[in-house]
Design a protein around this motif. Structure first.
Motif, PDB file in Angstrom:
ATOM      1  N   MET A  13       0.631  -1.196   0.021  1.00 25.07           N
ATOM      2  CA  MET A  13      -0.025  -0.127  -0.154  1.00 25.07           C
ATOM      3  C   MET A  13       0.847   1.538   0.124  1.00 25.07           C
ATOM      4  N   THR A  14       1.056   2.542  -0.677  1.00 27.43           N
ATOM      5  CA  THR A  14       1.069   3.677  -0.457  1.00 27.43           C
ATOM      6  C   THR A  14       0.860   4.295  -0.392  1.00 27.43           C
ATOM      7  N   HIS A  15       0.972   5.505   0.801  1.00 30.72           N
ATOM      8  CA  HIS A  15       1.081   6.506   1.201  1.00 30.72           C
ATOM      9  C   HIS A  15       1.454   7.534   0.698  1.00 30.72           C
ATOM     10  N   ASP A  16       1.043   8.896   0.870  1.00 31.69           N
ATOM     11  CA  ASP A  16       1.862  10.191   0.794  1.00 31.69           C
ATOM     12  C   ASP A  16       3.203  10.126   1.872  1.00 31.69           C
ATOM     13  N   THR A  17       3.208   9.872   2.996  1.00 27.67           N
ATOM     14  CA  THR A  17       4.279   9.784   4.043  1.00 27.67           C
ATOM     15  C   THR A  17       3.730   8.243   5.001  1.00 27.67           C
ATOM     16  N   ASP A  18       5.265   8.587   4.888  1.00 29.47           N
ATOM     17  CA  ASP A  18       4.970   6.706   6.286  1.00 29.47           C
ATOM     18  C   ASP A  18       4.373   7.156   7.632  1.00 29.47           C
ATOM     19  N   ILE A  19       4.728   8.511   8.423  1.00 31.90           N
ATOM     20  CA  ILE A  19       3.814   8.988   9.421  1.00 31.90           C
ATOM     21  C   ILE A  19       3.987  10.448   9.244  1.00 31.90           C
ATOM     22  N   ALA A  20       2.470  11.144   9.688  1.00 32.13           N
ATOM     23  CA  ALA A  20       2.125  11.798  10.161  1.00 32.13           C
ATOM     24  C   ALA A  20       2.284  12.694  11.294  1.00 32.13           C
ATOM     25  N   ILE A  21       2.772  13.686  11.652  1.00 30.49           N
ATOM     26  CA  ILE A  21       2.860  13.748  12.916  1.00 30.49           C
ATOM     27  C   ILE A  21       2.052  15.580  13.376  1.00 30.49           C
ATOM     28  N   VAL A  22       1.474  15.637  13.641  1.00 35.15           N
ATOM     29  CA  VAL A  22       0.567  16.861  14.385  1.00 35.15           C
ATOM     30  C   VAL A  22       1.868  17.892  15.789  1.00 35.15           C
ATOM     31  N   GLY A  23       2.133  18.884  14.778  1.00 39.43           N
ATOM     32  CA  GLY A  23       2.749  20.027  16.743  1.00 39.43           C
ATOM     33  C   GLY A  23       4.071  19.554  15.703  1.00 39.43           C
ATOM     34  N   GLY A  24       4.661  20.871  15.695  1.00 39.12           N
ATOM     35  CA  GLY A  24       5.989  21.638  15.126  1.00 39.12           C
ATOM     36  C   GLY A  24       6.787  22.163  16.565  1.00 39.12           C
ATOM     37  N   GLY A  25       6.151  21.662  17.702  1.00 40.31           N
ATOM     38  CA  GLY A  25       7.173  22.665  18.754  1.00 40.31           C
ATOM     39  C   GLY A  25       8.154  21.419  18.730  1.00 40.31           C
ATOM     40  N   LEU A  26       8.486  21.052  20.023  1.00 46.26           N
ATOM     41  CA  LEU A  26       9.993  20.959  20.758  1.00 46.26           C
ATOM     42  C   LEU A  26      10.099  19.198  19.845  1.00 46.26           C
ATOM     43  N   ASN A  27       8.587  18.170  21.194  1.00 49.83           N
ATOM     44  CA  ASN A  27       8.288  17.084  20.913  1.00 49.83           C
ATOM     45  C   ASN A  27       8.415  16.351  19.241  1.00 49.83           C
ATOM     46  N   GLY A  28       7.975  17.879  18.129  1.00 48.67           N
ATOM     47  CA  GLY A  28       7.194  17.040  17.181  1.00 48.67           C
ATOM     48  C   GLY A  28       8.717  16.803  16.500  1.00 48.67           C
ATOM     49  N   PRO A  29       9.429  17.466  16.204  1.00 45.98           N
ATOM     50  CA  PRO A  29      10.190  17.451  15.765  1.00 45.98           C
ATOM     51  C   PRO A  29      11.639  16.391  15.915  1.00 45.98           C
ATOM     52  N   LEU A 176      -0.247   8.173  12.036  1.00 43.01           N
ATOM     53  CA  LEU A 176      -0.813   9.409  12.691  1.00 43.01           C
ATOM     54  C   LEU A 176       0.036   9.977  14.489  1.00 43.01           C
ATOM     55  N   ILE A 177       0.872  10.794  14.442  1.00 41.24           N
ATOM     56  CA  ILE A 177       1.223  10.981  16.201  1.00 41.24           C
ATOM     57  C   ILE A 177       0.329  12.518  16.032  1.00 41.24           C
ATOM     58  N   GLY A 178      -0.136  12.349  17.258  1.00 40.66           N
ATOM     59  CA  GLY A 178      -0.408  13.870  17.602  1.00 40.66           C
ATOM     60  C   GLY A 178       0.593  14.611  18.775  1.00 40.66           C
ATOM     61  N   SER A 179       1.428  15.889  18.800  1.00 38.47           N
ATOM     62  CA  SER A 179       1.576  16.388  19.873  1.00 38.47           C
ATOM     63  C   SER A 179       1.825  17.937  19.566  1.00 38.47           C
ATOM     64  N   ASP A 180       0.910  17.954  19.776  1.00 41.28           N
ATOM     65  CA  ASP A 180      -0.474  18.978  19.527  1.00 41.28           C
ATOM     66  C   ASP A 180      -0.358  19.589  20.807  1.00 41.28           C
ATOM     67  N   GLY A 181      -0.569  19.346  21.828  1.00 37.17           N
ATOM     68  CA  GLY A 181      -0.090  20.157  22.868  1.00 37.17           C
ATOM     69  C   GLY A 181      -1.670  19.062  24.257  1.00 37.17           C
ATOM     70  N   ARG A 182      -1.356  19.937  25.116  1.00 40.34           N
ATOM     71  CA  ARG A 182      -2.789  19.913  26.218  1.00 40.34           C
ATOM     72  C   ARG A 182      -4.244  19.137  25.359  1.00 40.34           C
ATOM     73  N   ARG A 183      -4.469  20.374  24.828  1.00 41.70           N
ATOM     74  CA  ARG A 183      -5.588  20.132  24.583  1.00 41.70           C
ATOM     75  C   ARG A 183      -5.467  19.799  22.777  1.00 41.70           C
ATOM     76  N   SER A 184      -4.852  18.338  22.758  1.00 41.20           N
ATOM     77  CA  SER A 184      -4.193  17.633  21.594  1.00 41.20           C
ATOM     78  C   SER A 184      -5.652  18.253  20.432  1.00 41.20           C
ATOM     79  N   GLY A 185      -5.953  18.324  19.323  1.00 42.09           N
ATOM     80  CA  GLY A 185      -7.210  17.829  18.462  1.00 42.09           C
ATOM     81  C   GLY A 185      -7.118  16.808  17.711  1.00 42.09           C
ATOM     82  N   THR A 186      -5.696  16.364  18.441  1.00 43.17           N
ATOM     83  CA  THR A 186      -5.283  14.685  17.432  1.00 43.17           C
ATOM     84  C   THR A 186      -6.016  13.774  18.809  1.00 43.17           C
ATOM     85  N   ALA A 187      -5.833  14.077  19.799  1.00 43.71           N
ATOM     86  CA  ALA A 187      -6.554  12.600  21.267  1.00 43.71           C
ATOM     87  C   ALA A 187      -7.731  12.807  20.730  1.00 43.71           C
ATOM     88  N   GLU A 188      -8.430  14.809  20.636  1.00 40.74           N
ATOM     89  CA  GLU A 188     -10.156  14.681  20.448  1.00 40.74           C
ATOM     90  C   GLU A 188     -10.902  13.677  19.266  1.00 40.74           C
TER      91      GLU A 188
END
Length: 417
Positions: A13-29, A176-188
């Protein structure tokens, strides 16, 4: 644990990327770099423009990086860019008392000389750390950055995840990785609920310049309404994290610089002589928030998206970076086995590794804050005697030092050397 046959389902199967990370603060990068080193194609999505994240101006924010976290940055190739701006933490002094009265004679004193590995950690300003991460991301052709975009929807199926951006663009990935803070939209959006509460405290953060050198010593001064952390920066400067009641913090934030310094001096003391502000002030509410699960179908959470805790021990970013190192190891090992990296068994390994540790840390910081952020005479006596006892026992002191350095527990490979 070993189930290489599962990988066959997704191998073609082909995806645009292997892993998508939401959040570019410090943990995400940090996670993006760790995953790219293992050969994954990674996309980092962040709501802020790149030039905002690259701003070289100093706003007072800094982080206490434990020794294990410094090892991670070294192994990711980032440490060289920040080493010249990092202040080693050679000692930690923990005291109890009231502003204007000086510290209690009972104290904890941790010295890095009691362990063999080196400094317990390093203080690094946010601007240097963030810029080093962004430069490293830009230099790695396995990493794609999408700036000024937010995720508005995510759809999971048996083969992967599709995220929809506010611009209408879509992106597919195996995980999909949620690294988008305490009010994470990814988690919600993944249906992950949270447990937590407010402390009725606000953290006031700034940096100060002082006449005398700090000697690489970090101070934690427990006062009735919350702790004051004085953390050494390069030069004759220190980072201040002052936890106060919400009402008092609002007053401190509203003061002009002179008024704020007059309020700070009785708590800060005179041991570093005259002080002055060396950057902007900002504040944030203090609460505990712990995701009830760190994973969902093809979703994993790291950092504040998984756990937000009181800054009393300065372990927030360190706990997030430990998530990063653990998840990168789990995914790298799963790929080597030929497994589907977003599969339930792989996700469970990450959760089993990290959730108990972070929940224990969250409870510990919560307990310490409740024990020390009060003026109860009985509790004051108990905690002062307790600090004195721990300080008098070399083995107990060494255990605390290793904990502060992030060297205890089941360390991921990226944090071992």
């Amino acid at each position: 644990m070993d189930n290489p046959a599962r990988g066959v389902l997704c191998r073609g199967m082909t995806h645009d990327t292997d892993i998508a990370i939401v959040g570019g603060g410090l943990n995400g990068p940090a996670l993006a770099l760790a995953l790219a080193q293992s050969g994954f194609r990674v996309t980092v999505i962040d709501a802020l423009p790149l030039d905002t994240r690259q701003n070289p101006g100093f706003d007072g924010r800094a982080y206490a990086l434990a020794l294990a976290s410094q090892r991670l940055l070294k192994n990711l190739g980032v440490w060289g860019a920040v080493a010249g701006h990092a202040q080693p933490m050679l000692e930690i002094k923990v005291t109890d008392g009231r502003a204007g009265e000086g510290p209690s004679p009972w104290m904890l004193h941790f010295d890095h000389a009691e362990i063999e590995e080196g400094p317990m950690g390093y203080m690094v300003e946010d601007r240097h750390l963030r810029r080093a991460f962004l430069d490293a991301l830009a230099a790695d052709n396995r990493i794609t950055q999408i700036a000024s975009e937010t995720v508005v929807a995510q759809h999971i199926d048996a083969t992967g995840v599709k995220v929809t951006l506010a611009s209408g663009k879509t992106l597919t990935a195996a995980l999909l990785i949620g690294s988008d803070g305490r009010r994470s939209g990814t988690a919600e959006r993944a249906g992950i609920t949270r447990t937590g509460w407010s402390y009725g405290q606000t953290g006031v953060v700034c940096a100060v310049a002082h006449e005398k050198p700090h000697g690489g010593i970090a101070h934690q001064f427990f006062m009735p309404h919350g702790p004051l952390a004085i953390l050494p920066l390069t030069g004759n400067r220190s980072s201040i994290v002052w936890s106060e009641t919400d009402a008092r913090a609002a007053e401190l934030t509203a003061m002009d610089d002179a008024g704020f310094l007059n309020a700070l001096r009785p708590a800060f003391g005179s041991f570093l002589a005259e002080i002055s502000l060396a950057g902007a002030r900002f504040s944030y509410p203090l609460n505990l928030t712990l995701a009830d699960h760190f994973i969902a179908d093809r979703v994993a959470l790291v950092g504040d998206a998984a756990h937000g805790m009181h800054p009393i021990a300065g372990q927030g970013l360190n706990a997030g970076l430990r998530d990063v190192a653990a998840l990168a190891e789990v995914l790298s090992d799963a790929r080597a086995r030929g497994e589907d990296i977003g599969g339930a068994q792989v996700m469970q390994r990450y959760q089993q590794w990290r959730r108990f540790d972070t929940a224990t840390l969250a409870v510990a910081t919560d307990t310490f804050n409740r024990l020390f952020s009060n003026d109860n005479p009985l509790l004051r006596g108990i905690r002062d005697i307790g600090m004195g006892v721990v300080n008098a026992i070399p083995s107990a002191r060494r255990s605390f030092i290793r904990e502060a350095a992030g060297l205890s527990g089941d360390l991921p490979r990226l944090m071992k050397t």
